[in-house]
Design a protein around this motif. Sequence first.
Motif, mmCIF file in Angstrom:
data_model
loop_
_atom_site.group_PDB
_atom_site.id
_atom_site.type_symbol
_atom_site.label_atom_id
_atom_site.label_comp_id
_atom_site.label_asym_id
_atom_site.label_seq_id
_atom_site.Cartn_x
_atom_site.Cartn_y
_atom_site.Cartn_z
ATOM 1 N N ARG A 1 2.915 -0.293 -7.714
ATOM 2 C CA ARG A 1 2.925 -0.250 -9.189
ATOM 3 C C ARG A 1 4.147 -0.972 -9.730
ATOM 4 O O ARG A 1 4.717 -0.591 -10.735
ATOM 5 N N ASN B 1 0.818 -1.217 0.000
ATOM 6 C CA ASN B 1 0.000 0.000 0.000
ATOM 7 C C ASN B 1 0.848 1.262 0.000
ATOM 8 O O ASN B 1 0.696 2.144 0.828
ATOM 9 N N ASN C 1 -7.715 -12.863 -10.951
ATOM 10 C CA ASN C 1 -7.529 -11.681 -11.790
ATOM 11 C C ASN C 1 -6.155 -11.634 -12.444
ATOM 12 O O ASN C 1 -5.425 -10.649 -12.335
ATOM 13 N N MET D 1 -0.213 -3.903 -3.559
ATOM 14 C CA MET D 1 -0.853 -2.608 -3.788
ATOM 15 C C MET D 1 0.170 -1.512 -4.053
ATOM 16 O O MET D 1 0.185 -0.478 -3.398
ATOM 17 N N ALA E 1 -8.789 -7.251 0.351
ATOM 18 C CA ALA E 1 -7.867 -7.547 -0.726
ATOM 19 C C ALA E 1 -8.295 -8.754 -1.520
ATOM 20 O O ALA E 1 -8.157 -8.796 -2.740
ATOM 21 N N HIS F 1 -11.840 -8.688 -4.209
ATOM 22 C CA HIS F 1 -11.818 -8.018 -5.502
ATOM 23 C C HIS F 1 -13.158 -7.361 -5.824
ATOM 24 O O HIS F 1 -13.607 -7.333 -6.964
ATOM 25 N N THR G 1 -4.616 -10.015 -9.112
ATOM 26 C CA THR G 1 -4.674 -8.724 -9.794
ATOM 27 C C THR G 1 -3.283 -8.290 -10.253
ATOM 28 O O THR G 1 -2.721 -7.299 -9.796
ATOM 29 N N ASN G 2 -2.722 -9.063 -11.163
ATOM 30 C CA ASN G 2 -1.501 -8.716 -11.882
ATOM 31 C C ASN G 2 -1.724 -9.042 -13.356
ATOM 32 O O ASN G 2 -2.878 -9.181 -13.802
ATOM 33 N N TYR H 1 0.220 -9.083 -4.587
ATOM 34 C CA TYR H 1 -1.028 -8.770 -5.276
ATOM 35 C C TYR H 1 -1.187 -7.276 -5.567
ATOM 36 O O TYR H 1 -0.550 -6.417 -4.969
ATOM 37 N N GLU H 2 -2.056 -7.010 -6.556
ATOM 38 C CA GLU H 2 -2.385 -5.655 -7.000
ATOM 39 C C GLU H 2 -1.135 -4.873 -7.386
ATOM 40 O O GLU H 2 -0.866 -3.795 -6.865
ATOM 41 N N ASN H 3 -0.372 -5.438 -8.314
ATOM 42 C CA ASN H 3 0.771 -4.764 -8.925
ATOM 43 C C ASN H 3 0.678 -4.939 -10.431
ATOM 44 O O ASN H 3 -0.428 -5.116 -10.973
ATOM 45 N N ARG H 4 1.823 -4.910 -11.108
ATOM 46 C CA ARG H 4 1.835 -5.011 -12.572
ATOM 47 C C ARG H 4 2.826 -6.078 -13.038
ATOM 48 O O ARG H 4 3.457 -5.942 -14.080
#
Length: 998
Positions: free
Chosen positions: A297, A271, A366, A295, A991, A994, A342-343, A317-320
């Motif tokens: 980038r 985060n 995701n 969380m 988290a 989603h 979420t990647n 999670y939640e990166n690229r």
Amino acid sequence: MFCKMLPLLFFFIFFFLPPTILCLNQEGLYLHQFKLSVDDPDSSLSTWNNRDPTPCNWAGITCEPTNTTVTQINLSNFNIAGPLPTSILCRLTNLTSLILTNNSINQTLPLEISLCTSLTHLDLSQNLLTGTLPHTLSLLSNLRYLDLTANNFSGSIPNSFGAFQNLEVISLVYNLLESSIPSSIGNITTLKTLNLSYNPFQPSQIPPEIGNLTNLEILWLSSCNLVGVIPYSFGKLNKLTVLDLAMNNLHGSIPSSLTQMKSLKQIELYNNSFSGELPSGMSNLTSLRLIDVAMNRIGGSIPDELCRLPLESLNLYENRFTGELPASIADSPNLYEFKIFTNLLSGELPENLGKNGPLIWFDVSNNSFSGRIPASLCERGALEELLMIHNSFSGEIPASLGACRTLARVRFGFNNLSGEVPAGLWGLPHVYLLELVDNSFSGSIAKTIGGAGNLSLLTISNNNFSGAIPEEIGTLENLQEFSGGNNLFNYSLPESIVNLRQLGILDLHNNKLSGELPKGIQSLKKLNELNLANNEIGGKIPDEIGSISVLNFLDLSNNRFSGNVPLGLQNLKLNELNLSYNKLSGEIPPLLNKDMYRDSFIGNPSLCGDLKGLCDVKGDGKSADFVWLLRTIFIVATLVFIFGVVWFYFKYMNIKNARSIDKTKWTLMSFHKLGFGEDEVLNCLDEDNVVGSGSSGKVYKVVLTNGEAVAVKKIWGGLRMETESGDIEKSGFQDNAFDTEVETLGKIRHKNIVKLWCCCTTRDCKLLVYEYMPNGSLGDLLHSNKGGLLDWPTRYKIALDAAEGLSYLHHDCVPPIVHRDVKSNNILLDEDFSARVADFGLAKTVESNGKGTKSMSVIAGSCGYIAPEYAYTLRVNEKSDTYSFGVVILELVTGRRPVDPEFGEKDLVMWACNTLDQKGVDHVLDSRLDSCFKEEIYKVLNIGLMCTSPLPINRPAMRRVVKMLQEVGAESQTKSSQKDGKLSPYYYDDASDHGSVA
């Protein structure tokens, strides 16, 4: 000064103390003074009165064995209260350890604490201390351990703290510290633990001087409002084992200097706004067990060298991240937590994943993974959560997962999976969520589903399931949702389905179901959505459906239902009604015979009503004409009578009010499309229509000519507001309250905020016209003799509605709005007991100034609802409303008022906490509530206690409160506790879901 008071002290000792105290040595006398200076409601210090010559056998006291001098005081959890009497304690010249954690020590920490020169250990955590940190603390030259966690200290950390000579541990977590972290902290070279987390510091960078703390082992700076980059100097922290910089606004790349910290076991950077890729050289961190960079980038591939480390927890999670998952991750022998959802990852999962490590939480949702689900995921028999939604997995579900009895949460939705679901998976005993939507599964629901006693959510829509729905499904007493639309189910609905007393959603549209609706469907008292459209179900629609009071979605279209439309359907408050394309006949019930329902009845050739396209020709001409004539005569006569009564009424009221109100001088400002004018309102403002009065004026019920009612608040200008019972003085004049109410409610549109229709003003009088709430306020209803009418489902609904209203104010309004007077009397109830938040006369916007707070000139609010920090800092933010809402929850759970003579000097929050500790939860709950809801009530009570935490940082945001309340009914099994140093279970819920149904 002390020397001058010695004679008085000895006089007091010899002439006023009881004989049993006179035999005590000097240190015993000092401690007896300490006892007299604090409040001891639980008599925890009762042993401090014996006849021993020394206090060494007293509770919490430790002495030096040779000369019987006091060296340690440990009064943890003694529930003592009052200011800290340092002037007494510091006379114990050999006192090295003072531990008073988890008490109610209040006021400030005196500067005289520096006189306790022998102290090496000082723990005052979890108390109610306020004010600034004493700059004299650094004079304690022997101090090695300082813990002031979970108090209410404000201001800044003194620069003098850099002068500590032997300090090894400093913890200031969960306070209200501002300014920034001083660079002088870097001078405490003996420091091993630095924990400043969860303080509202001003946006500031991490002091690079922290890199000088070469003995540092633990660094916790989470949620400190940090900005900028991680200082390169951190590479010098060779002894650091834990690095936690989570929940800040740090950016840039993760510096490669972190890979020089070879002792690191735990890295938490989640985060933030980090970008770039993970640094090379991660293989140097051979001791690393946990890494959490969620969380951010961060992009690029997941390094193979990272996956080869002996990790226990990997959260990316939640990166690229892109590319494939390194196969080496399957070799990790200790991995229990793996979350990379979420990647942009693709490819297949390693075949042996879970074979070597005891996976507990596994979430790859995701992404763009493909291939088969590894059969070894539950090889070690510990897997509890398996989430794989929104990927491209194919093939069948491995049979081994059907034997994984530890599973509690399973989500395979939105993939390309096929084949039959393993029979064992249907009946796993601990699963509360089973989601298989949007795949190509076939086969039937196995009868083993009867063993899934904990199942709450079963969502299997959009597949190719077929066969009969087994009778065993009726044994799932916790089932709240069964969504199986767009499948091939046939035969009739099982008779046992009426046993699902907790069922709220039953959606089986687009199947091949036949037969009739099972008898006893009215027993589904919590059913609010019934969708059986596009099946082949026949027979009559049971009139008993009209008794399911919470039902608001009913779609039985495209079936073979026959007979009349049940009259009981008129009792429902339906948002959606569709009975089209069946074989219904007869007359449409009068209350449903409206244009808004026309499309709900089309396709029923024998169904008659006054709606275009429905049974236009009714019987033979003579009979129809005669019926029409009688109906016309009756309608005309009724209209003439009503017109005469209305004309006479308004004629009378015009004469009565002509002297008191000059209508030509009123100005109307509307905020919605109105079906009335100011004359209708003004004509009804007499004492016969008064329904209440409060701090801001009288309230009238006005019945309009169209039959609808509105509530009118009448405010006279130029007078100071009256103070209603229980209210602390509200600042400003009535004009301020009126302007605030208009400015706030005029721009708000939300179903749980009371609707302001318009306002009318003259020079001396102002009117606010609201929607009328037939059931009045929650406070009046709950605390009157009608409180028994509010059963637990109704109270739960009220709590959720009010929470959603406050969440809208805090999170969806720009700028956010703080209500400042949340209480049960300001929560209004409509005819269905849906709640609306009302009375915005004290509302304030919260400017985004970096602190998120705003200082008020005076205290505003109501006794029992005011957050403790608001009372002494006059600083208001959203967490002040959260506290007040928590009190409302406690009212709903306990049935008691926020202040009551029975509580003495306590309020409801303190009473509830003390009663829970001393007598247990059953003595807190309202005896009028049905005991069958105990488990649900316990959970809501826990939410109320979280909201009323003394520390604002510990209170959840209202958006989080809404989600927790929603989860109370859906989740019957509490999540497993997280490892020390990790996020709370609620955080992981956010988290992992989603944004979906679970």
